[in-house]
Design a protein around this motif. Structure first.
Motif, short mmCIF file in Angstrom:
data_model
loop_
_atom_site.label_atom_id
_atom_site.label_comp_id
_atom_site.label_asym_id
_atom_site.label_seq_id
_atom_site.Cartn_x
_atom_site.Cartn_y
_atom_site.Cartn_z
N MET A 1 0.85 -1.19 0.00
CA MET A 1 0.00 0.00 0.00
C MET A 1 0.89 1.25 0.00
O MET A 1 2.00 1.21 0.53
N LYS A 2 0.38 2.34 -0.58
CA LYS A 2 1.18 3.58 -0.60
C LYS A 2 0.69 4.49 0.54
O LYS A 2 -0.50 4.84 0.58
N ILE A 3 1.62 4.85 1.40
CA ILE A 3 1.25 5.56 2.64
C ILE A 3 2.06 6.84 2.77
O ILE A 3 3.28 6.84 2.55
N SER A 4 1.39 7.94 3.14
CA SER A 4 2.13 9.15 3.49
C SER A 4 1.93 9.40 4.99
O SER A 4 0.89 9.08 5.55
N ILE A 5 2.97 9.99 5.58
CA ILE A 5 2.95 10.25 7.01
C ILE A 5 3.33 11.70 7.22
O ILE A 5 4.43 12.12 6.84
N ILE A 6 2.42 12.48 7.77
CA ILE A 6 2.72 13.90 7.99
C ILE A 6 3.27 14.05 9.41
O ILE A 6 2.61 13.70 10.39
N GLY A 7 4.49 14.60 9.49
CA GLY A 7 5.15 14.75 10.79
C GLY A 7 6.09 13.58 10.97
O GLY A 7 5.67 12.41 10.94
N SER A 8 7.36 13.86 11.13
CA SER A 8 8.33 12.78 11.25
C SER A 8 9.17 12.96 12.51
O SER A 8 10.38 13.12 12.46
N GLY A 9 8.46 12.94 13.66
CA GLY A 9 9.16 12.97 14.94
C GLY A 9 9.26 11.54 15.44
O GLY A 9 9.48 10.61 14.67
N TYR A 10 9.09 11.34 16.76
CA TYR A 10 9.22 10.00 17.34
C TYR A 10 8.23 9.03 16.71
O TYR A 10 8.58 7.93 16.29
N VAL A 26 6.37 4.06 1.70
CA VAL A 26 6.05 5.12 2.66
C VAL A 26 6.79 6.41 2.32
O VAL A 26 7.97 6.38 1.96
N ILE A 27 6.08 7.53 2.45
CA ILE A 27 6.76 8.82 2.31
C ILE A 27 6.42 9.70 3.51
O ILE A 27 5.26 9.86 3.88
N ASN A 28 7.47 10.23 4.14
CA ASN A 28 7.29 11.16 5.26
C ASN A 28 7.21 12.58 4.73
O ASN A 28 8.06 13.00 3.95
N THR A 66 10.07 14.07 2.36
CA THR A 66 10.00 15.30 1.57
C THR A 66 9.39 16.42 2.42
O THR A 66 8.73 16.16 3.42
N THR A 67 9.61 17.65 1.98
CA THR A 67 8.92 18.78 2.62
C THR A 67 7.66 19.14 1.82
O THR A 67 6.90 20.01 2.22
N ASP A 68 7.46 18.43 0.70
CA ASP A 68 6.40 18.82 -0.24
C ASP A 68 5.10 18.03 0.00
O ASP A 68 5.06 16.81 -0.23
N TYR A 69 4.07 18.73 0.44
CA TYR A 69 2.79 18.08 0.74
C TYR A 69 2.17 17.41 -0.51
O TYR A 69 1.33 16.51 -0.36
N ASP A 70 2.54 17.85 -1.70
CA ASP A 70 1.93 17.26 -2.91
C ASP A 70 2.19 15.75 -2.98
O ASP A 70 1.45 15.03 -3.65
N ALA A 71 3.22 15.30 -2.27
CA ALA A 71 3.55 13.86 -2.29
C ALA A 71 2.38 13.00 -1.80
O ALA A 71 2.29 11.82 -2.15
N SER A 103 -2.91 22.15 5.13
CA SER A 103 -1.94 21.88 4.05
C SER A 103 -2.28 20.56 3.36
O SER A 103 -2.18 20.45 2.13
N LEU A 104 -2.69 19.57 4.15
CA LEU A 104 -3.04 18.27 3.58
C LEU A 104 -4.25 18.41 2.64
O LEU A 104 -4.24 17.91 1.51
N GLY A 105 -5.27 19.13 3.12
CA GLY A 105 -6.48 19.32 2.31
C GLY A 105 -6.16 20.02 1.00
O GLY A 105 -6.61 19.61 -0.08
N ALA A 106 -5.33 21.07 1.09
CA ALA A 106 -4.98 21.83 -0.12
C ALA A 106 -4.27 20.93 -1.12
O ALA A 106 -4.51 20.99 -2.33
N ALA A 107 -3.40 20.05 -0.62
CA ALA A 107 -2.69 19.13 -1.53
C ALA A 107 -3.65 18.12 -2.14
O ALA A 107 -3.53 17.76 -3.31
N LEU A 108 -4.61 17.65 -1.33
CA LEU A 108 -5.53 16.60 -1.82
C LEU A 108 -6.58 17.14 -2.80
O LEU A 108 -7.29 16.35 -3.43
#
Ligand code: NAD
Ligand code: UPG
Length: 429
Positions: A1-10, A26-28, A66-71, A103-108
């Protein structure tokens, strides 16, 4: 499955590496460029056992950052792993969550397929449906909004055992309002759900949100109860550890989370218990028991310093504080009880010399004028008293020989050799 994760802390980094490990792409998406660079270079941006090897193995193939929400548009599911800090009044601060949701909504907005948004952050009941979903949907626009669905999947990992906690959890909780979201999460978590020993709970979003707070409230309350019983035991001259070991043999109670002493700290329990207290009050309920849980916890560092003061006049004394992180095997000092001990010692006029195997750089930022020692033994050299504040394994072998006065107060029941000590006092035993 293709998964994006917003926020890459702990949480975001750990689950990204683990989801890549079980076969997902996965893309962070992270605003901190250093973290993005580090992940893409195959280097873990935080220290967690088992994380570095997984990031090194999957970076550049199944794991990218990436820093790019379009991902997010190249993925089927997005996890929100953003901080949900405590506001000044103790309540939950959702500003970061809202900004990321927008930001997520704008990208989607330009995505033409269905997309599942999963809240992983710890949020109070109602947040996913009343704050996150409307914010994402509004930013995505009406056309894209019909293709969006939302779920809540709380995370129970602990710092320092995050990777194994995620891959081998006691339970996985899905909060959903539609069958297809639950089915997607079942597929995504399949290898973890199939594992013997993992319980699986499917419920509504509101319940999933509250399960996380209830879990932390239970654990923090257990420690505060254990500390209260420990304080009482000490007054009677009884050993709380022996008492609670026997109590823990009752299956209904369990022997885990029974270590009394300086109390709980860290980035989660304090803010989550406070958010739940503030949320309960907002709902018109007085959380008296949780108030007491916090009050008992807040008293323990003071009690330790009072115990030391019974043996050593603190004014002008040189006191070694050993262990600065909020628990062993991490350099995290957020809400560490050791820092409260240092504050009380300094207020009483003591000079503090501090040591921790990994957390000293973090403490230096907050206490630039404190004296720091390179080893535990050099911290003890010439000290009039010592405090054991974090239960690091290495402290078991401490030698107290160099102390000016061999007075040790133990806040964590470390099994040190007490034979040559003038005074050894345990906080709750
Ligand atoms: N740390 C834990 O052990 C733990 C365990 C379970 C649940 N939680 C919960 O998970 C959530 C995340 O916690 P954490 O410890 O991973 O936080 P963290 O502070 O370590 O990481 C959050 C990351 O989000 C990034 N970020 C902030 N704003 C952003 C934005 N607009 N877009 C993209 N990235 C952004 C930050 O730069 C940071 O790297 C919190 O709600 C926390 O309560 C934490
Ligand atoms: O018997 C015990 C166990 C723990 N602690 C203290 O409790 C605090 C928290 O410890 P721990 O729970 O191991 O650390 P965290 O990494 O903060 O994990 C908690 O907070 C996370 C964030 O919400 C949750 O995901 C985890 O399930 C929950 O255990 C630390 O200060 C410990 O020293 C004790 O005093 N006595």
């Amino acid at each position: 499955m293709k998964i994006s994760i917003i926020g890459s802390g702990y949480v975001g980094t750990t689950i990204a590496a683990c989801l890549a490990d079980i076969g997902h792409d996965v893309i962070n998406v992270e605003i901190d460029e250093d973290i993005v660079e580090s992940i893409n270079a195959g280097t873990a941006p935080i220290h967690e056992p088992g994380l570095q090897e997984r990031i090194a193995e999957h970076a550049g193939s199944r794991l990218r950052a990436t820093t790019d929400y379009d991902a997010v548009c190249e993925t089927d599911v997005t996890f929100l792993c953003l901080p949900t800090p405590q506001a000044d009044d103790g309540s939950l601060d959702l500003a970061i969550m809202e900004a990321a949701a927008e930001s997520l909504g704008a990208a989607l907005a330009v995505k033409s397929d269905d997309h599942l948004v999963v809240v992983k952050s710890t949020v109070l009941p109602g947040t996913t449906e009343e704050v996150v979903a409307p914010t994402v949907t509004e930013a995505a626009g009406t056309e894209a909004a019909d293709r969006l669905s939302f779920a809540m999947n709380p995370e129970f990992l602990r710092m320092s055992t995050a990777v194994t906690d995620f891959l081998e959890p006691d339970k996985v909780v899905f909060g959903t309002t539609d069958d297809s979201a639950a089915a997607t999460l079942r597929e995504l978590y399949a290898p973890i759900l199939e594992r013997e020993g993992t319980d699986h709970v499917e419920t509504d979003i509101r319940e999933a949100e509250l399960i996380k707070y209830a879990n932390n409230a239970f654990l923090a309350s257990k420690i505060s109860l254990v500390n209260e019983l420990g304080n009482i035991a000490k007054e009677y001259g009884a050993d709380a550890y022996e008492v609670l070991e026997a109590v823990g043999l009752d299956d209904r109670i369990s022997e885990r989370f029974m270590r009394s002493g300086l109390g709980w700290g860290g980035s989660c329990f304090p803010k989550d218990i406070n958010a739940l207290r503030a949320g309960a009050r907002e709902q018109g309920y007085e959380p008296e028991l949780l108030d007491a849980v916090v009050a008992v916890n807040d008293r323990q560092p003071r009690r330790l310093v009072d115990a030391l003061a019974e043996h050593v006049p603190l004014e002008g004394a040189r006191i070694a504080v050993l262990g600065l992180s909020f628990k062993p095997n991490t350099d995290d000092i957020r809400k560490s009880r050791s820092l409260d001990v240092i504050d009380h010692l300094r207020a009483a006029g003591a000079g503090v010399v501090a040591y921790d195997p990994v957390a000293m750089d973090n403490v230096r930022e907050r206490y630039p004028d404190l004296e720091y020692a390179d080893t535990a033994e050099s911290a003890l050299e010439g000290a009039d008293g010592a405090v054991l504040a974090t239960d690091w394994d290495g402290f078991v072998d401490l030698s107290f020989e160099g102390m000016a006065r061999r007075v040790v107060v133990d806040g964590r029941r470390i099994d040190v050799d007490t034979s040559g000590l003038e005074v050894y006092d345990g906080l709750t035993w």
